[in-house]
Design a protein around this motif. Structure first.
Motif, PDB file in Angstrom:
ATOM      1  N   ARG A  27      60.998  53.304  44.807  1.00 14.09           N
ATOM      2  CA  ARG A  27      62.138  52.452  45.628  1.00 14.09           C
ATOM      3  C   ARG A  27      61.725  51.043  46.102  1.00 14.09           C
ATOM      4  O   ARG A  27      60.782  50.972  46.569  1.00 14.09           O
ATOM      5  N   TYR A  28      62.855  50.486  46.066  1.00 19.07           N
ATOM      6  CA  TYR A  28      62.615  49.009  46.522  1.00 19.07           C
ATOM      7  C   TYR A  28      63.733  48.834  47.953  1.00 19.07           C
ATOM      8  O   TYR A  28      64.862  49.337  47.749  1.00 19.07           O
ATOM      9  N   ALA A  29      63.206  48.129  48.891  1.00 16.36           N
ATOM     10  CA  ALA A  29      64.066  47.814  49.810  1.00 16.36           C
ATOM     11  C   ALA A  29      63.900  46.071  50.125  1.00 16.36           C
ATOM     12  O   ALA A  29      62.950  45.595  49.777  1.00 16.36           O
ATOM     13  N   ALA A  30      64.932  45.621  50.593  1.00 15.86           N
ATOM     14  CA  ALA A  30      65.087  44.163  50.723  1.00 15.86           C
ATOM     15  C   ALA A  30      64.016  43.888  51.976  1.00 15.86           C
ATOM     16  O   ALA A  30      64.000  44.574  52.851  1.00 15.86           O
ATOM     17  N   LEU A  42      66.943  44.447  43.945  1.00 16.02           N
ATOM     18  CA  LEU A  42      67.562  44.944  42.827  1.00 16.02           C
ATOM     19  C   LEU A  42      66.912  44.626  41.358  1.00 16.02           C
ATOM     20  O   LEU A  42      66.711  45.467  40.562  1.00 16.02           O
ATOM     21  N   VAL A  43      66.424  43.136  41.301  1.00 12.41           N
ATOM     22  CA  VAL A  43      65.729  42.871  40.359  1.00 12.41           C
ATOM     23  C   VAL A  43      64.603  43.545  39.990  1.00 12.41           C
ATOM     24  O   VAL A  43      64.038  43.915  38.958  1.00 12.41           O
ATOM     25  N   ALA A  44      63.858  43.696  40.855  1.00 11.02           N
ATOM     26  CA  ALA A  44      62.492  44.566  40.933  1.00 11.02           C
ATOM     27  C   ALA A  44      62.621  45.977  40.336  1.00 11.02           C
ATOM     28  O   ALA A  44      61.959  46.525  39.562  1.00 11.02           O
ATOM     29  N   ALA A  45      63.543  46.610  41.017  1.00 11.83           N
ATOM     30  CA  ALA A  45      64.019  48.072  40.641  1.00 11.83           C
ATOM     31  C   ALA A  45      64.429  47.837  38.878  1.00 11.83           C
ATOM     32  O   ALA A  45      64.200  48.987  38.268  1.00 11.83           O
ATOM     33  N   ALA A  46      65.162  46.837  38.720  1.00 12.16           N
ATOM     34  CA  ALA A  46      65.678  46.768  37.233  1.00 12.16           C
ATOM     35  C   ALA A  46      64.347  46.665  36.187  1.00 12.16           C
ATOM     36  O   ALA A  46      64.320  47.388  35.337  1.00 12.16           O
ATOM     37  N   ASP A  48      61.446  47.811  36.842  1.00 14.48           N
ATOM     38  CA  ASP A  48      60.928  49.355  36.624  1.00 14.48           C
ATOM     39  C   ASP A  48      61.460  50.192  35.945  1.00 14.48           C
ATOM     40  O   ASP A  48      61.157  50.950  35.135  1.00 14.48           O
ATOM     41  N   SER A  49      63.077  49.952  35.835  1.00 18.81           N
ATOM     42  CA  SER A  49      64.001  50.776  35.143  1.00 18.81           C
ATOM     43  C   SER A  49      63.715  50.566  33.774  1.00 18.81           C
ATOM     44  O   SER A  49      63.707  51.641  32.907  1.00 18.81           O
ATOM     45  N   ALA A  50      63.371  49.241  33.329  1.00 18.49           N
ATOM     46  CA  ALA A  50      63.407  48.843  31.845  1.00 18.49           C
ATOM     47  C   ALA A  50      62.045  49.624  31.458  1.00 18.49           C
ATOM     48  O   ALA A  50      61.977  50.331  30.148  1.00 18.49           O
ATOM     49  N   ALA A  51      60.863  49.619  32.083  1.00 17.48           N
ATOM     50  CA  ALA A  51      59.863  50.408  31.714  1.00 17.48           C
ATOM     51  C   ALA A  51      60.268  51.935  31.679  1.00 17.48           C
ATOM     52  O   ALA A  51      59.562  52.611  30.523  1.00 17.48           O
ATOM     53  N   LEU A  52      60.820  52.538  32.651  1.00 20.54           N
ATOM     54  CA  LEU A  52      61.223  53.857  32.312  1.00 20.54           C
ATOM     55  C   LEU A  52      62.012  54.207  31.224  1.00 20.54           C
ATOM     56  O   LEU A  52      61.849  55.297  30.719  1.00 20.54           O
ATOM     57  N   ALA A  53      62.996  53.446  30.917  1.00 21.52           N
ATOM     58  CA  ALA A  53      63.981  53.557  30.092  1.00 21.52           C
ATOM     59  C   ALA A  53      63.359  53.269  28.505  1.00 21.52           C
ATOM     60  O   ALA A  53      63.928  53.638  27.487  1.00 21.52           O
TER      61      ALA A  53
END
Length: 108
Positions: A27-30, A42-46, A48-53
Motif C-alpha cells: 500500500r501507499y500513503a501520501a 495513487l499513481v504509484a499504486a496504479a 503496481d496494480s498494472a503489474a498485478l493485473a
C-alpha cells in the motif's frame, strides 16, 4: 491515515465477498496532505496494480485506516479507482468509483 492499495478485479471481489483485504498487501500513503502527494500515491499504486493485473484493468482501493499496516476492511474504504475497461492506456487516469459501485465494476 489514507492508504492506496493496488489490487485487481479479483482482489476487489475478495474485498466485496470477504469484507476486507489482507494486511500483507502493499500500500501507499501520501507524504503529506497535499493533492499532489495524494495523486503521487495513487499513481504509484496504479503502476503496481498494472503489474498485478497483467494487462487487465488496474484497480486501486482507497481507505482511511487507523492502522495503515493492518487489514483493509470494506467499511473503511472511501473510494475505488479503476480503468474504465481492460486494455486502457496505462498513461490514462483511473476513473473514480464510490463503494456502492463495486458490484458494477465487477460486472454484477
Amino acid at each position: 491515515m489514507r492508504v492506496y492499495v493496488p489490487t485487481t478485479l479479483d482482489g476487489l471481489a475478495r474485498l466485496r465477498d470477504e469484507g476486507r483485504l489482507p494486511a500483507d498487501l502493499d500500500r501507499y500513503a501520501a507524504d503529506d496532505a497535499s493533492e499532489e502527494a495524494e495523486y503521487a500515491a495513487l499513481v504509484a499504486a496504479a503502476v503496481d496494480s498494472a503489474a498485478l493485473a497483467g494487462g487487465g484493468r488496474r484497480v486501486v482501493v482507497v481507505a482511511e485506516l487507523a492502522d495503515p499496516d493492518g487489514a483493509v476492511p470494506l467499511r473503511d474504504v472511501v473510494a475505488v479507482h479503476a480503468d474504465e475497461s481492460a486494455g486502457a492506456d496505462p498513461e490514462d487516469d483511473l476513473g473514480w468509483f464510490a463503494t456502492q459501485e463495486i458490484g458494477a465494476l465487477l460486472g454484477g
